[in-house]
Design an enzyme around this catalytic site. Structure first.
Site, mmCIF file in Angstrom:
data_model
loop_
_atom_site.group_PDB
_atom_site.id
_atom_site.type_symbol
_atom_site.label_atom_id
_atom_site.label_comp_id
_atom_site.label_asym_id
_atom_site.label_seq_id
_atom_site.Cartn_x
_atom_site.Cartn_y
_atom_site.Cartn_z
ATOM 1 N N ASP A 111 -8.496 -3.023 -10.092
ATOM 2 C CA ASP A 111 -9.229 -4.288 -10.068
ATOM 3 C C ASP A 111 -10.535 -4.124 -9.304
ATOM 4 O O ASP A 111 -10.675 -3.212 -8.479
ATOM 5 C CB ASP A 111 -8.375 -5.380 -9.408
ATOM 6 C CG ASP A 111 -7.191 -5.786 -10.275
ATOM 7 O OD1 ASP A 111 -7.333 -5.769 -11.502
ATOM 8 O OD2 ASP A 111 -6.122 -6.102 -9.703
ATOM 9 N N TYR A 139 -0.799 4.475 -2.712
ATOM 10 C CA TYR A 139 -1.765 3.439 -2.345
ATOM 11 C C TYR A 139 -1.705 3.145 -0.847
ATOM 12 O O TYR A 139 -0.653 3.284 -0.215
ATOM 13 C CB TYR A 139 -1.453 2.125 -3.077
ATOM 14 C CG TYR A 139 -1.534 2.175 -4.577
ATOM 15 C CD1 TYR A 139 -2.721 1.876 -5.247
ATOM 16 C CD2 TYR A 139 -0.403 2.483 -5.341
ATOM 17 C CE1 TYR A 139 -2.779 1.895 -6.633
ATOM 18 C CE2 TYR A 139 -0.457 2.511 -6.723
ATOM 19 C CZ TYR A 139 -1.652 2.220 -7.358
ATOM 20 O OH TYR A 139 -1.715 2.245 -8.729
ATOM 21 N N ASP A 153 -3.144 -11.978 -5.142
ATOM 22 C CA ASP A 153 -4.156 -11.211 -4.417
ATOM 23 C C ASP A 153 -5.268 -12.131 -3.937
ATOM 24 O O ASP A 153 -5.224 -13.351 -4.138
ATOM 25 C CB ASP A 153 -4.711 -10.055 -5.274
ATOM 26 C CG ASP A 153 -5.368 -10.544 -6.556
ATOM 27 O OD1 ASP A 153 -6.029 -11.588 -6.544
ATOM 28 O OD2 ASP A 153 -5.235 -9.856 -7.590
ATOM 29 N N ARG A 247 0.669 -5.615 -5.642
ATOM 30 C CA ARG A 247 0.536 -7.014 -5.179
ATOM 31 C C ARG A 247 1.854 -7.766 -5.333
ATOM 32 O O ARG A 247 2.213 -8.592 -4.496
ATOM 33 C CB ARG A 247 -0.590 -7.721 -5.918
ATOM 34 C CG ARG A 247 -0.520 -7.688 -7.427
ATOM 35 C CD ARG A 247 -1.826 -8.216 -8.028
ATOM 36 N NE ARG A 247 -2.015 -7.762 -9.394
ATOM 37 C CZ ARG A 247 -2.100 -8.568 -10.439
ATOM 38 N NH1 ARG A 247 -2.001 -9.883 -10.281
ATOM 39 N NH2 ARG A 247 -2.286 -8.085 -11.646
#
Length: 303
Positions: A111, A139, A153, A247
């Site tokens: 994103d 991550y 998010d 998320r």
């Protein structure tokens, strides 16, 4: 309902002039490569995706700039193609047009608010992107506890506020180990590209429509640990199977802890066998350094 944060910086990638525009202050004086330099017909490029731009922006810029940089070799490819197909020009015109640019694709969308490893495949290497997409990923993620958003998010609207003062690092780590490590069931978020009855979930959500049921999917979390605990912000390291939504992982963790949370930052540090070590740096990406893109190309090793 309020937005969870200020808007992200807008993309400037597509606003930067082409490398040939010498009036631009960031112009780097380099010429296209000679036709004697072979085309990168089966290579990967790893980009450390800058903040505030989409993965598609990055791929389009790399495609444009490398095609410009290799334009002489591309023209040679077209000339060779017509030498062998001169008798059937009409039938092959569309294919010849595609040969004017390098073919690119990427493995795993990040994103705009996310940064880190974006794997780009060139030409024949695009066929290997599916296996990379399904490979392991790592991550560094930051969650903000006490508030949940509709997108899970920072880009979404706050839809729930809960207490978080009862949380401790020990309590959180126990739940992470017991409920969110190993094989887990995860329901894709409404704002995602998953298709239901032929429609993308984010299109359904934006249209205000409802979905009867979103099927849960089995995903594997190999490692899940706290890097920094400073409520309401907690930073995690997640090593997981491809296809897992970080998320949603943080959203579900907060729910299990009788609280709420949303993702505020995400950085991908590993995608399959590719890390940040040889990645194109964000500043070189923003400056459209095609010469650096070319120097960072990794040849596909055939199995």
């Amino acid at each position: 309902m309020t937005k969870s944060s200020d808007s992200l910086p807008s993309s400037s990638l597509l606003k930067i002039p082409k490398p040939l525009d010498k009036s631009h202050p960031q112009y780097i004086p380099f010429d296209p490569l000679p036709s004697t330099i072979p085309l990168p017909t089966s290579h990967f490029l790893i980009v450390d995706k800058p903040l505030g731009v989409s993965s598609t922006d990055v791929v389009n810029c790399v495609k444009h700039d490398l095609s410009w940089y290799f334009q002489n070799s591309l023209q040679q490819r077209i000339d060779s193609f017509w030498q062998h197909n001169s008798q059937h020009m009409k039938q092959h015109r569309k294919h010849a047009k595609r040969l004017r640019e390098l073919k690119l694709g990427h493995a795993g969308t990040l994103d705009p608010f996310a940064t880190g490893v974006l794997v780009i495949g060139l030409e024949h290497a695009t066929k290997k992107l599916t296996s990379i997409l399904e490979g392991g990923k790592e991550y560094i993620a930051e969650g903000y506890f006490g508030k949940a958003t509709d997108t899970q998010d920072l880009t979404g609207t706050i839809v729930e506020e809960c207490e978080f003062e009862h949380l401790t690092k020990e309590i959180m780590e126990n739940v992470m180990k017991e409920c969110f490590t190993g094989e887990i069931l995860q329901k894709p978020p409404m704002y995602s590209a998953v298709r239901v009855n032929g429609k993308r979930l984010y299109d359904i959500a934006r249209a205000g429509e409802e979905v009867e049921e979103i099927k849960e999917r089995t995903r594997t979390v190999y490692e899940f640990e706290i890097v920094q605990f400073n409520l309401p912000c907690v930073t995690f390291r997640v090593k997981c199977q491809g296809g897992l939504y970080v998320r949603t992982l943080i959203h579900d963790l907060a729910k299990k802890l009788n609280s709420a949370a949303h993702l505020t930052a995400l950085r991908r540090t590993q995608c399959a066998q590719f890390g940040l070590e040889n990645a194109v740096q964000p500043q070189d990406m923003m400056n459209r350094r095609a010469d650096i893109f070319a120097s960072k190309l990794i040849p596909l090793l055939e199995e």
